[in-house]
Design a protein around this motif. Structure first.
Motif, short mmCIF file in Angstrom:
data_model
loop_
_atom_site.label_atom_id
_atom_site.label_comp_id
_atom_site.label_asym_id
_atom_site.label_seq_id
_atom_site.Cartn_x
_atom_site.Cartn_y
_atom_site.Cartn_z
N GLU A 159 27.22 18.06 -25.73
CA GLU A 159 28.37 18.88 -26.09
C GLU A 159 28.47 19.06 -27.60
O GLU A 159 28.77 20.14 -28.10
N MET A 160 28.22 17.96 -28.32
CA MET A 160 28.32 18.02 -29.78
C MET A 160 27.27 18.93 -30.40
O MET A 160 27.52 19.61 -31.39
N THR A 161 26.08 18.98 -29.78
CA THR A 161 25.02 19.81 -30.34
C THR A 161 25.32 21.30 -30.21
O THR A 161 24.80 22.11 -30.98
N HIS A 196 21.18 4.04 -46.53
CA HIS A 196 21.81 5.35 -46.53
C HIS A 196 21.95 5.83 -45.08
O HIS A 196 21.14 5.47 -44.23
N PRO A 197 22.97 6.63 -44.79
CA PRO A 197 23.13 7.15 -43.42
C PRO A 197 21.91 7.95 -42.99
O PRO A 197 21.28 8.63 -43.80
N ILE A 198 21.57 7.85 -41.72
CA ILE A 198 20.46 8.61 -41.16
C ILE A 198 21.05 9.77 -40.36
O ILE A 198 21.57 9.58 -39.24
N TYR A 199 21.03 10.97 -40.95
CA TYR A 199 21.58 12.15 -40.28
C TYR A 199 20.45 12.90 -39.58
O TYR A 199 19.42 13.20 -40.18
N LEU A 200 20.68 13.21 -38.32
CA LEU A 200 19.67 13.93 -37.54
C LEU A 200 20.27 15.18 -36.92
O LEU A 200 21.45 15.21 -36.57
N ASN A 201 19.45 16.20 -36.80
CA ASN A 201 19.80 17.37 -35.99
C ASN A 201 19.18 17.17 -34.61
O ASN A 201 18.07 16.67 -34.48
N ALA A 202 19.93 17.56 -33.58
CA ALA A 202 19.43 17.40 -32.21
C ALA A 202 19.57 18.73 -31.46
O ALA A 202 20.62 19.36 -31.47
N THR A 203 18.48 19.12 -30.82
CA THR A 203 18.48 20.33 -30.00
C THR A 203 18.28 19.95 -28.54
O THR A 203 17.29 19.31 -28.21
N PRO A 204 19.22 20.30 -27.65
CA PRO A 204 19.08 19.92 -26.23
C PRO A 204 17.83 20.57 -25.61
O PRO A 204 17.47 21.70 -25.94
N LEU A 205 17.21 19.84 -24.71
CA LEU A 205 16.03 20.36 -24.00
C LEU A 205 16.38 20.63 -22.54
O LEU A 205 17.25 20.02 -21.97
#
Length: 512
Positions: A163-165, A503-512
């Motif tokens: 949902e967040m993505t 440091h924070p690890i920020y990731l982008n996520a794309t649903p599959l």
């Protein structure tokens, strides 16, 4: 009166001179033994350099002084051993005389003394009885049930993430995983769902994000003479925080007390978890739960050894805190690595599709077949050992090794970070290369030991590896990850207990 004052100050002066003499002699112990190492300062030992350089000091000091050298954690001498042959003697061949851990870490940072009285710090027959009580929870049949619990507990997390993505939200993976891992920890170990996940996570973070820059921790190791007073001060601070409902490790302890009490009130006693095994090995059904019983070792003993309430509580507390942060740390670093190296991520995804259908949950059998996923996790644990401070032992007898004498009472420490990144043992040691672990039989187990080795290795190794693989496999199966632009090059930070990213690890996520 003047005479009394004179004698008072004379006694103070004599005591001070005696303290100075003893402290100087203490700092000469490695010199007397002919063991090399950096020169300690009178006030702080080698602690300031350790704070400044972090775990990288383990690599630098090995290069300068060799695989065996001495350092002072404040005023406490630690013999650092990166020699695989000596580690084999200490951890396996002569394990009976190196059967005790030094509780200074995490003891100086955690106000709950029970953490240093869990099975990890027990010795002798008491250690064996407590270890035997929890070992059955790590059999294959129990791990299969654990896999199902982990999948159920994380179902909502994957839906929330999906949902967040949709809104293009980037993830701080450590923060995202925190509540889910805390909930999974209590479900799998104690069979309960955590209502106040936020406070639980804050309480765990409050203790486990601490390091030697904390004044109380710093003074505790530099001046152990006043460590009891500092422990009381730290404990008092936590009690005040707990009283006013702020985050505190005491909140975790209270939760553990409640889960034990609740389980004992139930007639059903066939729960397949760590808590039930501890209860089954105890006489708790015959013991009234009270503060008096918590402090006492007395239980109703039948024909065989029975665990006390204190044993159960300390092991529950340790299980909760250790399971939470080691798993969160390992999975956070793993997601960073697969996001940075998309070819690794693609290869994991191919392996998942080989052993698991899209619509099915990833079970224990499927995970066990995923050899490349195992290589990836192994490499992550090499680069970022989650609990790098725990592989230490205290010599209970003198031991001679070649021309080196390890005296009785000396703490021997295996520098995991230094071992795992030593260029003498690893090619390109700072590079992420999962293929190193294609043939694990070629890797010296005394050089690579993220969970320790020998009789005193981490009892929770198998479930921890399983949970990490399940989480990582589910993440890769359902999402494609990439590093967000604001994510910096990873820099591990080592607290008293755990490893996490500075440091924070920020990731982008794309649903599959």
């Amino acid at each position: 009166m003047d005479v009394l004052v004179f004698f008072f100050f004379l006694l103070v002066a004599i005591s001070l001179l005696k303290w100075i003499r003893n402290r100087r002699e203490n700092f000469r112990c490695f010199e007397k033994l002919g063991i090399p190492g950096p020169e300690p300062s009178f006030w702080f030992g080698n602690l300031l350099d350790a704070i400044k350089l972090g775990r990288q000091s383990e690599v630098l000091l090995q290069q300068k002084y060799g695989p065996i050298y001495g350092v002072f954690l404040g005023s406490v001498p630690f013999l650092i051993v990166a020699d695989p042959e000596l580690l084999k003697i200490i951890q396996v061949k002569k394990a009976q005389i190196f059967n005790k851990r030094n509780p200074i870490v995490p003891g100086v940072g955690i106000p709950v003394k029970l953490v240093t009285e869990s099975v990890v710090f027990m010795i002798g027959s008491k250690w064996k009885h407590n270890r035997d009580a929890v070992t059955p929870s790590y059999t294959t049949s129990k791990l299969k049930m654990l896999a199902a619990v982990v999948n159920r507990s994380f179902d909502k997390s994957w839906k929330d993430m999906r949902e967040m993505t949709k809104n293009g939200v980037k993830f701080d993976m450590r923060e995202f995983l925190s509540s889910s891992v805390a909930d999974m920890t209590f479900q799998s170990a104690f069979g309960i769902v955590v209502n106040d996940q936020k406070k639980l996570v804050q309480s765990l973070n409050y203790s486990f994000d601490t390091d030697f820059t904390n004044p109380i921790n710093f003074l505790s190791v530099c001046f152990p003479e006043i460590s009891n007073f500092l422990h009381l001060l730290r404990n008092f601070t936590h009690k005040i925080r707990h009283f006013f409902s702020f985050s505190s490790t005491l909140f975790v302890l209270e939760m553990c007390k409640k889960v034990i009490s609740t389980r004992l009130s139930l007639e059903k006693n066939s729960y397949p978890d760590v808590l039930q095994l501890l209860i089954n090995a105890s006489s708790l059904k015959n013991v009234e739960l009270s503060e008096e019983n918590e402090k006492s070792e007395k239980v109703v003993v039948h024909s065989e050894y029975k665990l006390s309430y204190k044993d159960c509580l300390s092991n529950c507390f340790y299980t909760a805190v250790a399971k939470f942060d080691t798993i969160r740390s390992a999975v956070t670093f793993s997601t960073y690595c697969i996001a940075k190296y998309p070819e690794v991520q693609d290869k994991i995804r191919e392996e998942i599709s080989k052993y698991n259908k899209k619509e099915e949950s990833i079970d224990y059998t499927a995970i066990s077949k995923m050899t490349y996923l195992d290589q990836v996790l192994s490499e992550v644990l090499r680069l970022f050992p989650p609990a790098a401070s725990f592989v230490n032992r205290i010599a209970e007898e003198d031991l001679k090794y070649n021309d080196i004498l390890i005296p009785k009472g000396m703490t021997v420490y295996a520098p995991l970070y230094g071992l795992h990144r030593n260029p003498a043992y690893w090619s390109d040691p700072d590079e992420f290369k999962p293929e190193r672990f294609q043939d694990k039989s070629s890797i010296n187990p005394y050089i690579y030991q993220p969970f320790g080795i020998g009789l005193r290795h981490c009892a929770g190794m198998r479930p921890a590896q399983l949970i990490c693989k399940l989480l990582l496999a589910n993440l890769v199966k359902n999402f494609k990850f990439s590093l967000a632009p604001e994510t910096k090059e990873i820099e591990p930070h080592f607290t008293l207990v755990i490893t996490f990213s500075k440091h924070p690890i920020y990731l982008n996520a794309t649903p599959l």
